[in-house]
Motif scaffolding. Structure first.
Motif, PDB file in Angstrom:
ATOM      1  N   LEU A   1       0.592  -1.081  -0.394  1.00 30.56           N
ATOM      2  CA  LEU A   1       0.429  -0.076  -0.076  1.00 30.56           C
ATOM      3  C   LEU A   1       0.573   1.538   0.294  1.00 30.56           C
ATOM      4  O   LEU A   1       0.238   2.007  -0.486  1.00 30.56           O
ATOM      5  CB  LEU A   1      -0.817  -0.382   0.815  1.00 30.56           C
ATOM      6  CG  LEU A   1      -1.681   1.249   1.036  1.00 30.56           C
ATOM      7  CD1 LEU A   1      -2.622   1.119  -0.164  1.00 30.56           C
ATOM      8  CD2 LEU A   1      -2.730   1.092   3.027  1.00 30.56           C
ATOM      9  N   SER A   2       1.893   1.070   1.389  1.00 30.55           N
ATOM     10  CA  SER A   2       3.222   2.603   0.957  1.00 30.55           C
ATOM     11  C   SER A   2       3.004   2.527  -0.373  1.00 30.55           C
ATOM     12  O   SER A   2       3.408   3.661  -0.799  1.00 30.55           O
ATOM     13  CB  SER A   2       3.654   2.509   2.422  1.00 30.55           C
ATOM     14  OG  SER A   2       4.665   1.396   1.721  1.00 30.55           O
ATOM     15  N   THR A   3       3.587   1.396  -0.945  1.00 27.83           N
ATOM     16  CA  THR A   3       4.672   1.523  -2.584  1.00 27.83           C
ATOM     17  C   THR A   3       3.905   2.440  -4.115  1.00 27.83           C
ATOM     18  O   THR A   3       3.975   3.322  -3.987  1.00 27.83           O
ATOM     19  CB  THR A   3       4.818   0.265  -2.978  1.00 27.83           C
ATOM     20  OG1 THR A   3       6.219   0.040  -2.044  1.00 27.83           O
ATOM     21  CG2 THR A   3       5.265   0.580  -4.542  1.00 27.83           C
ATOM     22  N   PHE A   4       2.421   1.762  -3.334  1.00 25.62           N
ATOM     23  CA  PHE A   4       1.214   2.321  -4.284  1.00 25.62           C
ATOM     24  C   PHE A   4       0.878   3.887  -4.112  1.00 25.62           C
ATOM     25  O   PHE A   4       1.073   4.646  -4.793  1.00 25.62           O
ATOM     26  CB  PHE A   4       0.727   1.740  -4.169  1.00 25.62           C
ATOM     27  CG  PHE A   4      -1.453   2.335  -4.908  1.00 25.62           C
ATOM     28  CD1 PHE A   4      -1.072   1.349  -6.855  1.00 25.62           C
ATOM     29  CD2 PHE A   4      -1.992   3.065  -4.709  1.00 25.62           C
ATOM     30  CE1 PHE A   4      -1.757   1.874  -6.890  1.00 25.62           C
ATOM     31  CE2 PHE A   4      -3.054   3.089  -5.050  1.00 25.62           C
ATOM     32  CZ  PHE A   4      -3.078   2.894  -6.238  1.00 25.62           C
ATOM     33  N   VAL A   5       0.961   4.261  -2.698  1.00 24.91           N
ATOM     34  CA  VAL A   5       0.773   5.528  -2.171  1.00 24.91           C
ATOM     35  C   VAL A   5       1.597   6.528  -3.024  1.00 24.91           C
ATOM     36  O   VAL A   5       1.466   7.737  -3.408  1.00 24.91           O
ATOM     37  CB  VAL A   5       0.312   5.642  -0.949  1.00 24.91           C
ATOM     38  CG1 VAL A   5       0.534   7.109  -0.472  1.00 24.91           C
ATOM     39  CG2 VAL A   5      -1.097   5.264  -0.106  1.00 24.91           C
TER      40      VAL A   5
END
Length: 189
Positions: free
Chosen positions: A145-149
């Motif tokens: 999720l952090s990579t995506f965001v």
């Protein structure tokens, strides 16, 4: 005498930094030589090698300097409330606006991908330590999720820079945080 030497070191490093940034606006890092940097800076090569091992070392030091400044910004705020998240995003965007030449250059395709990766690592640490720990998202999912965001935010910021920062840092901060918090539903409003 020591202060005079410190000022000369600062001057030399600053002029070398400006020279490589200027060259990166014209061509990729792989095509830049120490000789070109020295000619642009009007510094001899032996002086360059007193400070840096090669042109990649100089670029890496510049990237680290910017990353450390961004880290200081991120660590000087609390991020528990959405308004505070918007404020820190705005502070980061103000920093980018104030340092647009160097950041535009470090994020362009002529530079190395290391800087973008450093920004992702820094921001991921900030997100995982402040936002993700309060949620019930498992560690593996929070990493994705952090990579995506973060990837999305970096590319939005790159587009903003490429559009000559046509919106204020406050407007961009609100938009980025709305994308993160509300996704596609933000576009429906």
């Amino acid at each position: 005498m020591s202060k005079r030497l410190d000022n000369r070191k600062k001057y030399t490093r600053n002029v070398l930094k400006k020279s490589i940034i200027s060259l990166l606006q014209e061509k990729p890092i792989s095509s830049i030589t120490v000789k070109e940097i020295c000619e642009k800076a009007d510094i001899n090569r032996s002086t360059f090698y007193t400070h840096y091992s090669d042109h990649l070392d100089l670029l890496n030091k510049i990237e680290n300097e910017v990353t450390e400044e961004m880290d200081a910004y991120l660590n000087s705020y609390s991020y528990e409330v959405e308004e505070e998240a918007i404020q820190i995003t705005e502070k980061i965007l103000e920093y980018i606006n104030d340092n647009k030449l160097i950041l535009r250059t470090l994020l362009n395709s002529n530079s190395s991908l290391h800087f973008e990766q450093k920004m992702m690592t820094l921001t991921r640490r900030y997100m995982l330590n402040n936002w993700m720990k309060e949620s019930n998202v498992e560690e593996e999912k929070s990493k994705f999720l952090s990579t995506f965001v973060i990837s999305g935010a970096i590319h939005v910021i790159k587009d903003w820079i490429d559009n000559d920062m046509d919106q204020t840092p406050g407007e961009m901060a609100l938009m980025i945080n709305s994308f993160v918090n509300y996704g596609f539903s933000y576009l429906e409003d």
